[in-house]
Design a protein around this motif. Structure first.
Motif, short mmCIF file in Angstrom:
data_model
loop_
_atom_site.label_atom_id
_atom_site.label_comp_id
_atom_site.label_asym_id
_atom_site.label_seq_id
_atom_site.Cartn_x
_atom_site.Cartn_y
_atom_site.Cartn_z
N SER A 46 0.74 -1.18 0.13
CA SER A 46 -0.10 0.08 0.02
C SER A 46 0.85 1.30 0.02
N THR A 48 1.25 5.64 0.39
CA THR A 48 0.59 7.09 0.80
C THR A 48 1.58 8.12 0.49
N LEU A 62 -2.66 11.25 0.26
CA LEU A 62 -3.52 10.34 -0.36
C LEU A 62 -2.94 8.93 -0.11
N ARG A 63 -4.05 8.10 0.41
CA ARG A 63 -3.59 6.81 0.59
C ARG A 63 -4.16 5.88 -0.53
N VAL A 64 -3.48 4.87 -0.94
CA VAL A 64 -3.81 3.82 -1.94
C VAL A 64 -3.61 2.55 -1.26
N ASN A 65 -4.83 1.83 -1.03
CA ASN A 65 -4.83 0.75 -0.16
C ASN A 65 -4.89 -0.46 -0.99
N LYS A 66 -4.13 -0.61 -2.03
CA LYS A 66 -3.76 -1.78 -2.86
C LYS A 66 -2.42 -1.97 -3.23
N VAL A 68 0.63 -1.98 -5.36
CA VAL A 68 1.18 -0.69 -6.69
C VAL A 68 2.72 -1.02 -6.89
N ASP A 94 -0.62 1.93 -10.09
CA ASP A 94 -1.74 0.97 -9.70
C ASP A 94 -1.87 -0.28 -10.97
N ASN A 108 4.32 3.92 3.41
CA ASN A 108 4.49 3.20 2.45
C ASN A 108 4.96 1.71 2.79
#
Length: 140
Positions: A46, A48, A62-66, A68, A94, A108
């Motif tokens: 994940s 950030t 911004l958080r990306v919860n998958k 990448v 992503d 991160n």
């Protein structure tokens, strides 16, 4: 302008859900490094990213919860008020190949990240707060 000489190039592997920023800071503190640059890539579980709003002088995240791809990690290790500081930028993609980037902040989570660190032997990288921009920038 001061000239910096590279004393050595080191490699750091970050895995096992470890945070990138915290791992770089721990490495710098363990090795007593306050003047270096780094570059890396890999995979994150994940991500950030930070974005600094210039007018408001505020940082949002911004958080990306998958999972990448970490396409690029770049930045420096410096000193601010006697403490080690890690400053950097990340670029990620992503699973749908959407590319995003921003400031390196905590959050991160590494799957597998490989980093080269160029440590400088002379001179120093010192940061000072600049009220005009609201940022900590290199001292002249």
């Amino acid at each position: 302008m001061s000239q910096l000489q590279i004393a050595g190039v080191y490699r750091l592997v970050i895995r096992s859900d470890k945070d990138i920023l915290e791992s770089l800071l721990a490495w710098a503190n363990e090795n007593q490094v306050t003047a270096a640059r780094f570059k890396g890539s890999g995979m994150l579980k994940s991500a950030t990213m930070g974005f600094f709003h210039q007018v408001e002088k505020e940082l949002t995240t911004l958080r990306v919860n998958k999972p990448v791809e970490l396409i690029n990690l770049t930045g420096d290790i410096s000193e601010k008020s006697g403490l080690t500081e890690v400053t950097g930028k990340i670029t990620i993609a992503d699973p749908e190949h959407k590319v995003m980037g921003g400031g390196l902040v905590k959050g991160n989570k590494a799957f597998s990240v490989e980093v080269f660190i160029d440590v400088f032997e002379n001179g120093s990288l010192k940061r000072v707060f600049e009220s005009q921009t609201g940022l900590s920038t290199w001292a002249e």
